[in-house]
Design a protein around this motif. Structure first.
Motif, PDB file in Angstrom:
ATOM      1  N   LEU A  45       0.831  -1.208   0.000  1.00  0.00           N
ATOM      2  CA  LEU A  45       0.000   0.000   0.000  1.00  0.00           C
ATOM      3  C   LEU A  45       0.860   1.249   0.000  1.00  0.00           C
ATOM      4  CD1 LEU A  45      -2.708  -1.039   2.621  1.00  0.00           C
ATOM      5  CD2 LEU A  45      -2.815  -1.277   0.129  1.00  0.00           C
ATOM      6  N   GLN A  46       0.344   2.260  -0.643  1.00  0.00           N
ATOM      7  CA  GLN A  46       0.969   3.570  -0.611  1.00  0.00           C
ATOM      8  C   GLN A  46       0.556   4.304   0.650  1.00  0.00           C
ATOM      9  OE1 GLN A  46       3.242   4.581  -2.803  1.00  0.00           O
ATOM     10  NE2 GLN A  46       3.027   2.693  -4.017  1.00  0.00           N
ATOM     11  N   PRO A  47       1.316   5.288   1.092  1.00  0.00           N
ATOM     12  CA  PRO A  47       0.928   6.045   2.297  1.00  0.00           C
ATOM     13  C   PRO A  47      -0.459   6.670   2.143  1.00  0.00           C
ATOM     14  CG  PRO A  47       3.204   6.522   1.707  1.00  0.00           C
ATOM     15  CD  PRO A  47       2.637   5.705   0.580  1.00  0.00           C
ATOM     16  N   GLY A  48      -1.310   6.468   3.125  1.00  0.00           N
ATOM     17  CA  GLY A  48      -2.663   7.016   3.113  1.00  0.00           C
ATOM     18  C   GLY A  48      -3.700   6.120   2.478  1.00  0.00           C
ATOM     19  N   GLU A  49      -3.313   5.020   1.848  1.00  0.00           N
ATOM     20  CA  GLU A  49      -4.272   4.115   1.227  1.00  0.00           C
ATOM     21  C   GLU A  49      -4.882   3.185   2.271  1.00  0.00           C
ATOM     22  OE1 GLU A  49      -2.695   3.653  -3.367  1.00  0.00           O
ATOM     23  OE2 GLU A  49      -2.144   2.133  -1.890  1.00  0.00           O
ATOM     24  N   ASN A  50      -6.148   2.803   2.042  1.00  0.00           N
ATOM     25  CA  ASN A  50      -6.881   1.938   2.964  1.00  0.00           C
ATOM     26  C   ASN A  50      -6.858   0.510   2.441  1.00  0.00           C
ATOM     27  OD1 ASN A  50      -9.321   0.566   4.221  1.00  0.00           O
ATOM     28  ND2 ASN A  50      -9.362   2.523   5.307  1.00  0.00           N
ATOM     29  N   ILE A  51      -6.540  -0.426   3.308  1.00  0.00           N
ATOM     30  CA  ILE A  51      -6.425  -1.817   2.881  1.00  0.00           C
ATOM     31  C   ILE A  51      -7.766  -2.405   2.467  1.00  0.00           C
ATOM     32  CG2 ILE A  51      -6.715  -2.767   5.212  1.00  0.00           C
ATOM     33  CD1 ILE A  51      -4.572  -4.857   4.462  1.00  0.00           C
ATOM     34  N   TYR A  52      -8.873  -1.936   3.086  1.00  0.00           N
ATOM     35  CA  TYR A  52     -10.186  -2.460   2.744  1.00  0.00           C
ATOM     36  C   TYR A  52     -10.612  -2.015   1.350  1.00  0.00           C
ATOM     37  CZ  TYR A  52     -10.628  -3.909   7.594  1.00  0.00           C
ATOM     38  OH  TYR A  52     -10.442  -4.518   8.808  1.00  0.00           O
ATOM     39  N   ASP A  53     -10.193  -0.813   0.930  1.00  0.00           N
ATOM     40  CA  ASP A  53     -10.483  -0.380  -0.433  1.00  0.00           C
ATOM     41  C   ASP A  53      -9.877  -1.348  -1.438  1.00  0.00           C
ATOM     42  OD1 ASP A  53     -11.426   1.672   1.078  1.00  0.00           O
ATOM     43  OD2 ASP A  53     -10.264   3.252   0.114  1.00  0.00           O
ATOM     44  N   HIS A  54      -8.645  -1.747  -1.194  1.00  0.00           N
ATOM     45  CA  HIS A  54      -7.962  -2.634  -2.127  1.00  0.00           C
ATOM     46  C   HIS A  54      -8.530  -4.048  -2.075  1.00  0.00           C
ATOM     47  CE1 HIS A  54      -4.556  -0.085  -3.546  1.00  0.00           C
ATOM     48  NE2 HIS A  54      -4.867   0.598  -2.458  1.00  0.00           N
ATOM     49  N   ARG A  55      -8.946  -4.523  -0.910  1.00  0.00           N
ATOM     50  CA  ARG A  55      -9.505  -5.867  -0.812  1.00  0.00           C
ATOM     51  C   ARG A  55     -10.798  -5.985  -1.616  1.00  0.00           C
ATOM     52  NH1 ARG A  55      -9.848  -8.270   5.123  1.00  0.00           N
ATOM     53  NH2 ARG A  55     -10.329 -10.104   3.845  1.00  0.00           N
ATOM     54  N   LEU A  56     -11.691  -5.003  -1.487  1.00  0.00           N
ATOM     55  CA  LEU A  56     -12.949  -5.060  -2.217  1.00  0.00           C
ATOM     56  C   LEU A  56     -12.723  -4.820  -3.707  1.00  0.00           C
ATOM     57  CD1 LEU A  56     -15.967  -5.374  -2.213  1.00  0.00           C
ATOM     58  CD2 LEU A  56     -16.201  -2.973  -1.579  1.00  0.00           C
ATOM     59  N   SER A  57     -11.878  -3.877  -4.048  1.00  0.00           N
ATOM     60  CA  SER A  57     -11.604  -3.606  -5.465  1.00  0.00           C
ATOM     61  C   SER A  57     -10.978  -4.817  -6.142  1.00  0.00           C
ATOM     62  CB  SER A  57     -10.689  -2.388  -5.599  1.00  0.00           C
ATOM     63  OG  SER A  57     -11.282  -1.239  -5.035  1.00  0.00           O
ATOM     64  N   ALA A  58     -10.076  -5.512  -5.431  1.00  0.00           N
ATOM     65  CA  ALA A  58      -9.441  -6.701  -6.002  1.00  0.00           C
ATOM     66  C   ALA A  58     -10.452  -7.821  -6.205  1.00  0.00           C
ATOM     67  CB  ALA A  58      -8.305  -7.159  -5.100  1.00  0.00           C
ATOM     68  N   ALA A  59     -11.398  -7.982  -5.255  1.00  0.00           N
ATOM     69  CA  ALA A  59     -12.415  -9.024  -5.398  1.00  0.00           C
ATOM     70  C   ALA A  59     -13.327  -8.752  -6.585  1.00  0.00           C
ATOM     71  CB  ALA A  59     -13.228  -9.121  -4.108  1.00  0.00           C
ATOM     72  N   VAL A  60     -13.766  -7.512  -6.736  1.00  0.00           N
ATOM     73  CA  VAL A  60     -14.649  -7.167  -7.846  1.00  0.00           C
ATOM     74  C   VAL A  60     -13.917  -7.310  -9.176  1.00  0.00           C
ATOM     75  CG1 VAL A  60     -15.947  -5.278  -8.899  1.00  0.00           C
ATOM     76  CG2 VAL A  60     -16.112  -5.682  -6.441  1.00  0.00           C
ATOM     77  N   ALA A  61     -12.657  -6.868  -9.245  1.00  0.00           N
ATOM     78  CA  ALA A  61     -11.891  -6.981 -10.485  1.00  0.00           C
ATOM     79  C   ALA A  61     -11.690  -8.434 -10.905  1.00  0.00           C
ATOM     80  CB  ALA A  61     -10.543  -6.289 -10.312  1.00  0.00           C
ATOM     81  N   GLU A  62     -11.562  -9.316  -9.931  1.00  0.00           N
ATOM     82  CA  GLU A  62     -11.382 -10.736 -10.234  1.00  0.00           C
ATOM     83  C   GLU A  62     -12.671 -11.398 -10.708  1.00  0.00           C
ATOM     84  OE1 GLU A  62     -10.001 -14.858  -7.941  1.00  0.00           O
ATOM     85  OE2 GLU A  62      -9.863 -12.906  -6.939  1.00  0.00           O
TER      86      GLU A  62
END
Length: 325
Positions: free
Chosen positions: A80-97
């Motif tokens: 993650l980059q500074p200031g990024e939220n891990i939950y944003d990436h978890r949901l975005s990764a699931a939808v993209a898959e």
């Protein structure tokens, strides 16, 4: 691209998981590849519903159309980059898959305000909000006056949906098709039911959502959960007709079943055999002769209460529909 359906309401107990399971199962029975996500990572009611369905179908050797449950992928915090939220990436990764292989992606949100729920609402092509037929639940959408007739302003959930709409507009995406589902409505016509109908119709014009009928309060929905079934599956498992206990509305407990104060416990009712066997109690203050003398007035008699006057409240017209937004 898959069509994303989000079932959300920050108020718990609105029937989100039941609505999610029926919508997802209906899409699967129509032949659509339906993937589902449960964002309530602790309770997982929707996830448990799907798990129960898999177990029951396997034990009964049945093959019924079913949605496919998926878990959120784990994300390394170091990526993650500074200031990024891990939950944003978890949901975005699931939808993209799931998007390339799914016709529909249904996301069930928790009954609380979480970061995952916020992100899910911004991804929604269709938002379904189950709402109990009560002004307690309506307060999450909008504030009303004391009579429940005048809407004084939007509430926290409506503001969150408004922010999600703004994010989609900035990203150049289509607007959210918001549907409010009136859930757990009683069969009888009552004053509260009429007031709720007028309030929801008024609010729908002001903040922009469609209204759809939901599920009535019936025992059958609670009985289907352990097997993971929906009303759409009953004929396939051999149920030809529901009995009266299935379709009967849930009723409040009888007055004798309600909790009472320890100071004045309610004695259990005597059975007919016990009542007939017990001797009759002796009369109180039996007269010494045939003449019945009137009892003297009590010194500690209660004084009559003064009448309470009820004030009437006047109804005022609604303001500009866009004033609350």
């Amino acid at each position: 691209m898959a069509h994303i359906i989000v079932v959300g309401n920050e108020k718990g107990g609105a029937g989100k998981s039941t609505v999610s399971m029926h919508v997802a199962t209906a899409l699967a029975r129509m032949g659509h590849k339906t993937s589902v996500l449960d964002l309530d990572l602790r309770q997982r009611t929707f996830g448990r519903y799907v798990d129960n369905r898999k177990s029951f179908l396997a034990s009964a050797e049945l093959d019924l159309p079913s949605p496919e449950m998926h878990e959120l992928p784990e994300i390394e915090a170091s990526s993650l980059q500074p200031g990024e939220n891990i939950y944003d990436h978890r949901l975005s990764a699931a939808v993209a898959e799931l998007e390339p292989t799914s016709d529909f992606i249904l996301i069930d949100c928790p009954g609380s305000h979480t970061r995952l729920s916020q992100v899910a609402h911004s991804l929604a092509d269709t938002l379904i909000t189950p709402l109990n037929d009560s002004f307690i639940d309506f307060d999450l959408l909008a504030r009303t006056d004391a009579m429940g007739d005048k809407i004084t302003g939007p509430s926290v959930y409506s503001e969150m949906v408004w922010n999600a709409r703004q994010l989609r507009a900035q990203a150049g995406l289509a607007p959210i098709d918001w549907i409010v589902v009136r859930n757990r409505m009683g069969a009888q016509r009552m004053v509260n039911k009429d007031k709720m109908e007028r309030a929801i119709a008024n609010l729908s014009k002001r903040i922009g959502f469609r209204i759809a009928p939901g599920f009535n309060e019936r025992v059958i929905f609670r009985e289907l959960f352990p097997r993971g079934l929906t009303l759409l599956d009953l004929k396939d498992i051999g149920v030809k007709q529901l009995n009266i206990s299935n379709v009967a509305p849930l009723r409040p407990p009888a007055p004798r079943q309600l909790a009472v104060s320890p100071r004045c416990p309610v004695p259990p009712p005597a059975s007919p055999a016990t009542a007939s066997a017990s001797p009759a109690p002796p009369p109180l203050n039996p007269p010494s002769d045939a003449r019945h003398r009137p009892l003297p007035p009590r010194k500690d008699a209660h004084r009559p209460r003064a009448p309470v006057s009820s004030a009437t409240a006047s109804r005022s017209a609604d303001p500009d529909p866009r004033a609350a937004a």
